[in-house]
Motif scaffolding. Structure first.
Motif, PDB file in Angstrom:
ATOM      1  N   VAL A 193      18.156   8.614  -0.393  1.00 15.13           N
ATOM      2  CA  VAL A 193      17.749   7.259  -0.004  1.00 15.13           C
ATOM      3  C   VAL A 193      17.513   7.185   1.503  1.00 15.13           C
ATOM      4  CG1 VAL A 193      18.510   4.850   0.165  1.00 15.13           C
ATOM      5  CG2 VAL A 193      18.844   6.105  -1.964  1.00 15.13           C
ATOM      6  N   SER A 194      18.417   7.801   2.269  1.00 12.71           N
ATOM      7  CA  SER A 194      18.262   7.777   3.732  1.00 12.71           C
ATOM      8  C   SER A 194      16.951   8.431   4.156  1.00 12.71           C
ATOM      9  CB  SER A 194      19.431   8.493   4.410  1.00 12.71           C
ATOM     10  OG  SER A 194      20.605   7.766   4.219  1.00 12.71           O
ATOM     11  N   GLY A 195      16.684   9.580   3.558  1.00 14.40           N
ATOM     12  CA  GLY A 195      15.449  10.290   3.899  1.00 14.40           C
ATOM     13  C   GLY A 195      14.222   9.480   3.494  1.00 14.40           C
ATOM     14  N   LEU A 196      14.287   8.911   2.288  1.00 16.09           N
ATOM     15  CA  LEU A 196      13.184   8.100   1.766  1.00 16.09           C
ATOM     16  C   LEU A 196      12.954   6.887   2.666  1.00 16.09           C
ATOM     17  CD1 LEU A 196      11.295   7.923  -0.685  1.00 16.09           C
ATOM     18  CD2 LEU A 196      13.064   6.639  -1.875  1.00 16.09           C
ATOM     19  N   LYS A 197      14.032   6.286   3.056  1.00 12.47           N
ATOM     20  CA  LYS A 197      13.922   5.084   3.871  1.00 12.47           C
ATOM     21  C   LYS A 197      13.372   5.426   5.260  1.00 12.47           C
ATOM     22  CE  LYS A 197      16.512   1.024   5.355  1.00 12.47           C
ATOM     23  NZ  LYS A 197      17.772   0.294   5.316  1.00 12.47           N
ATOM     24  N   PHE A 198      13.847   6.528   5.807  1.00  8.50           N
ATOM     25  CA  PHE A 198      13.359   6.924   7.130  1.00  8.50           C
ATOM     26  C   PHE A 198      11.852   7.140   7.091  1.00  8.50           C
ATOM     27  CE2 PHE A 198      12.289   9.813  10.518  1.00  8.50           C
ATOM     28  CZ  PHE A 198      12.998   9.291  11.594  1.00  8.50           C
ATOM     29  N   ASN A 199      11.406   7.860   6.076  1.00  4.59           N
ATOM     30  CA  ASN A 199       9.970   8.148   5.978  1.00  4.59           C
ATOM     31  C   ASN A 199       9.153   6.902   5.622  1.00  4.59           C
ATOM     32  OD1 ASN A 199       9.863  10.954   6.651  1.00  4.59           O
ATOM     33  ND2 ASN A 199      10.948  11.348   4.736  1.00  4.59           N
ATOM     34  N   GLU A 259       0.816  -1.228   0.000  1.00  5.53           N
ATOM     35  CA  GLU A 259       0.000   0.000   0.000  1.00  5.53           C
ATOM     36  C   GLU A 259       0.843   1.269   0.000  1.00  5.53           C
ATOM     37  OE1 GLU A 259      -2.360  -0.456   3.498  1.00  5.53           O
ATOM     38  OE2 GLU A 259      -3.504  -2.141   2.683  1.00  5.53           O
ATOM     39  N   LEU A 260       2.136   1.141   0.209  1.00  2.00           N
ATOM     40  CA  LEU A 260       2.991   2.340   0.234  1.00  2.00           C
ATOM     41  C   LEU A 260       3.137   2.909  -1.177  1.00  2.00           C
ATOM     42  CD1 LEU A 260       5.888   0.963   2.506  1.00  2.00           C
ATOM     43  CD2 LEU A 260       4.009   2.453   3.211  1.00  2.00           C
ATOM     44  N   VAL A 261       3.412   4.194  -1.234  1.00  2.00           N
ATOM     45  CA  VAL A 261       3.642   4.778  -2.568  1.00  2.00           C
ATOM     46  C   VAL A 261       4.884   4.132  -3.169  1.00  2.00           C
ATOM     47  CG1 VAL A 261       2.526   6.976  -2.068  1.00  2.00           C
ATOM     48  CG2 VAL A 261       4.982   6.708  -1.660  1.00  2.00           C
ATOM     49  N   GLU A 262       4.984   4.161  -4.479  1.00  2.00           N
ATOM     50  CA  GLU A 262       5.970   3.337  -5.174  1.00  2.00           C
ATOM     51  C   GLU A 262       7.404   3.522  -4.682  1.00  2.00           C
ATOM     52  OE1 GLU A 262       5.615   3.395  -9.401  1.00  2.00           O
ATOM     53  OE2 GLU A 262       7.536   2.382  -9.648  1.00  2.00           O
ATOM     54  N   SER A 263       7.808   4.790  -4.526  1.00  2.00           N
ATOM     55  CA  SER A 263       9.217   5.021  -4.152  1.00  2.00           C
ATOM     56  C   SER A 263       9.506   4.473  -2.753  1.00  2.00           C
ATOM     57  CB  SER A 263       9.540   6.515  -4.210  1.00  2.00           C
ATOM     58  OG  SER A 263       8.649   7.225  -3.364  1.00  2.00           O
ATOM     59  N   ARG A 264       8.539   4.614  -1.846  1.00  2.00           N
ATOM     60  CA  ARG A 264       8.744   4.093  -0.489  1.00  2.00           C
ATOM     61  C   ARG A 264       8.652   2.559  -0.486  1.00  2.00           C
ATOM     62  NH1 ARG A 264       5.601   8.506   3.430  1.00  2.00           N
ATOM     63  NH2 ARG A 264       6.991  10.224   2.885  1.00  2.00           N
ATOM     64  N   ARG A 265       7.729   2.041  -1.296  1.00  2.00           N
ATOM     65  CA  ARG A 265       7.590   0.577  -1.366  1.00  2.00           C
ATOM     66  C   ARG A 265       8.894  -0.055  -1.873  1.00  2.00           C
ATOM     67  NH1 ARG A 265       3.302   0.268  -4.498  1.00  2.00           N
ATOM     68  NH2 ARG A 265       4.369  -0.210  -6.441  1.00  2.00           N
ATOM     69  N   GLU A 266       9.489   0.618  -2.860  1.00  2.00           N
ATOM     70  CA  GLU A 266      10.726   0.064  -3.420  1.00  2.00           C
ATOM     71  C   GLU A 266      11.820  -0.009  -2.352  1.00  2.00           C
ATOM     72  OE1 GLU A 266      12.608   2.236  -6.599  1.00  2.00           O
ATOM     73  OE2 GLU A 266      14.111   0.669  -6.865  1.00  2.00           O
ATOM     74  N   VAL A 267      11.925   1.056  -1.585  1.00  2.00           N
ATOM     75  CA  VAL A 267      13.003   1.074  -0.602  1.00  2.00           C
ATOM     76  C   VAL A 267      12.746   0.041   0.505  1.00  2.00           C
ATOM     77  CG1 VAL A 267      12.319   2.846   1.111  1.00  2.00           C
ATOM     78  CG2 VAL A 267      14.663   2.734   0.337  1.00  2.00           C
ATOM     79  N   ILE A 268      11.481  -0.183   0.832  1.00  2.00           N
ATOM     80  CA  ILE A 268      11.163  -1.201   1.848  1.00  2.00           C
ATOM     81  C   ILE A 268      11.417  -2.599   1.286  1.00  2.00           C
ATOM     82  CG2 ILE A 268       9.266  -2.274   3.162  1.00  2.00           C
ATOM     83  CD1 ILE A 268      10.209   0.285   4.458  1.00  2.00           C
ATOM     84  N   LEU A 269      11.042  -2.806   0.036  1.00  2.00           N
ATOM     85  CA  LEU A 269      11.295  -4.124  -0.575  1.00  2.00           C
ATOM     86  C   LEU A 269      12.786  -4.402  -0.660  1.00  2.00           C
ATOM     87  CD1 LEU A 269       8.632  -4.281  -3.459  1.00  2.00           C
ATOM     88  CD2 LEU A 269       8.668  -5.611  -1.343  1.00  2.00           C
ATOM     89  N   ARG A 270      13.544  -3.378  -0.972  1.00  2.00           N
ATOM     90  CA  ARG A 270      14.999  -3.569  -1.031  1.00  2.00           C
ATOM     91  C   ARG A 270      15.558  -3.867   0.357  1.00  2.00           C
ATOM     92  NH1 ARG A 270      17.226  -2.954  -5.717  1.00  2.00           N
ATOM     93  NH2 ARG A 270      16.156  -1.847  -7.378  1.00  2.00           N
TER      94      ARG A 270
END
Lengths: 209, 229
Positions: free
Chosen positions: A177-183, A145-156
């Motif tokens: 990436v750090s900011g994206l991953k944190f959020n 359900e996460l937006v694509e960019s956040r989903r990608e970082v979580i999947l990775r």
């Protein structure tokens, strides 16, 4: 055959000389099986063959003493040794993270193509031994359900990548990436609190900041 | 107290890659520490649900017992195997261990001598010809011959070379053959030294797979062990 049965009986009685004799008889058998499997399957992580062989015999003696192995002929003994080799080899494999990499993306070049491991199917077939199947399904659904960019970082992250790996794979800056991953982690945590995962799955991942 | 840490610094802290200033700030700031802890716990949660953690896979004992499982248990295990490449890989590893070993030939080179460690390939030739490779002509060698039937003979000779061990594969009675030597799936380059002979020179100690192909017959696979002291 009788002498082999007697030898196993002595191993069960913790006779050290019997262990040495058994080791002498079957060391080459174990070595050949492990060495060949290492070649056939490219087990790059099995570097110390002697250590693995030693471990196989330690497990085998233990199984004999605990009555988990009962002598019923040489063929069965060899079968048991092969299975012990497998357990030892798989435990060693588990200790090398890169031997256990699962790609959640089709290829490095074509990541739009879909997942190699179908997470929803995987979750539906999950073992109940540690986490509930329902929990795995709920977690993976929430990630979806996460937006694509956040989903990608979580999947990775889920496939074991660190920030520097994600930087390399996505071409984004380390800061981005750090900011994206944190959020992404924060949003995931919030969603899991809201949808009951935290309550039902007993996760200790949640704290009030 | 300095300003609270930004997202980048918080993530770096949680992943153990923060600089000294961020670490110092976090040790004195309960609010930032709470964020880092929360992030780290979420990361740990993800790690425990990651496919590679194997926490979601059935125990390996179940994989071994698959043939004897029935009903729901078998159905669930098979559904998991369909979805899980890791468990499939484990079973392939088991199959590799269960497969009967290939014929083995192992030699050890020590102090200028060559010793036969294991030979399930064939007849040991009492007077081996030297392996004609660079620097290996005068050195002692070991040669083993296997009768492949119909007048075809395979001969494998090993002798010390200038930069390792030289392996010579000869075949007589067959019009054409091809020999491949591989270590952990990687082919070692060989060269046809004369008709009916393929030479692999400078082979390093290790476990190899030698496969000899000829048309119209199954390949001969040899587990070749080269040891030194």
């Amino acid at each position: 055959m009788d002498d082999l049965a007697a030898l196993i009986k002595r191993v069960r009685a913790k006779d050290g000389s019997a262990e040495s004799e058994l080791h002498g008889r079957y060391r080459r058998f174990v070595e050949r099986r492990l060495a060949e499997a290492r070649q056939r399957r490219n087990w790059f992580w099995l570097e110390e063959l002697d250590d693995a062989i030693q471990e196989v015999f330690i497990h085998f003696y233990q199984a004999v003493r605990e009555g988990k192995f009962v002598f019923e002929g040489e063929e069965r003994l060899e079968g048991f040794l092969v299975r012990t080799c497998w357990f030892v080899a798989m435990n060693l494999k588990d200790k090398v993270p890169r031997a256990r990499r699962v790609s959640l993306f089709k290829t490095e070049e074509d990541e739009e193509g879909g997942l190699i491991l179908d997470l929803p199917s995987f979750a539906r077939s999950a073992s109940e031994r540690l986490h509930g199947r329902d929990c795995a399904e709920l977690l993976y659904r929430t990630i979806g359900e996460l937006v694509e960019s956040r989903r990608e970082v979580i999947l990775r992250t889920l496939q074991g990548e660190k920030v520097r790996d994600i930087v390399r794979a996505t071409g984004k800056t380390a800061a981005a990436v750090s900011g994206l991953k944190f959020n992404a982690m924060k949003e995931l945590r919030d969603k899991l609190e809201a949808n009951g995962f935290a309550r039902d799955c007993g996760a200790e991942a949640f704290s009030h900041e | 107290m300095s300003e609270h840490l930004g997202e980048e610094a918080l993530a770096a802290l949680a992943e153990g890659e923060a600089d000294a200033a961020s670490s110092a700030h976090a040790s004195a700031c309960a609010a930032c520490r709470a964020k880092v802890d929360s992030y780290a716990r979420t990361a740990a949660l993800l790690a425990s649900y990651a496919p590679a953690s194997r926490n979601l896979c059935p125990p390996r004992e179940s994989l071994l017992a698959r043939a004897s499982l029935r009903g729901t248990e078998r159905h669930e295990l098979d559904a998991h195997l369909d979805a899980c490449p890791l468990c499939k890989e484990d079973l392939a590893d088991l199959a590799a261990l269960e497969a009967p070993p290939r014929v083995a030939l192992a030699v050890r080179f020590a102090r200028g001598l060559v010793e036969l460690v294991e030979n399930a390939l064939g007849e040991l030739l009492p007077q081996a010809e030297p392996v004609l490779a660079r620097g290996g002509a005068a050195a002692p060698a070991i040669a083993v011959r296997r009768d492949l039937g119909a007048g075809v003979l395979l001969e494998v000779s090993l002798g010390p070379g200038r930069e390792g061990v030289d392996v010579l594969v000869r075949m007589t009675g067959a019009p054409r053959f091809r020999a491949e030597l591989a270590r952990a799936g990687r082919l070692v380059e060989g060269r046809e030294s004369a008709e009916g002979r393929v030479l692999f020179d400078g082979v390093a100690p290790g476990d190899y797979e030698l496969v000899v192909h000829r048309s119209g017959a199954p390949p001969v696979e040899v587990a070749l062990g080269v040891k030194t002291e």
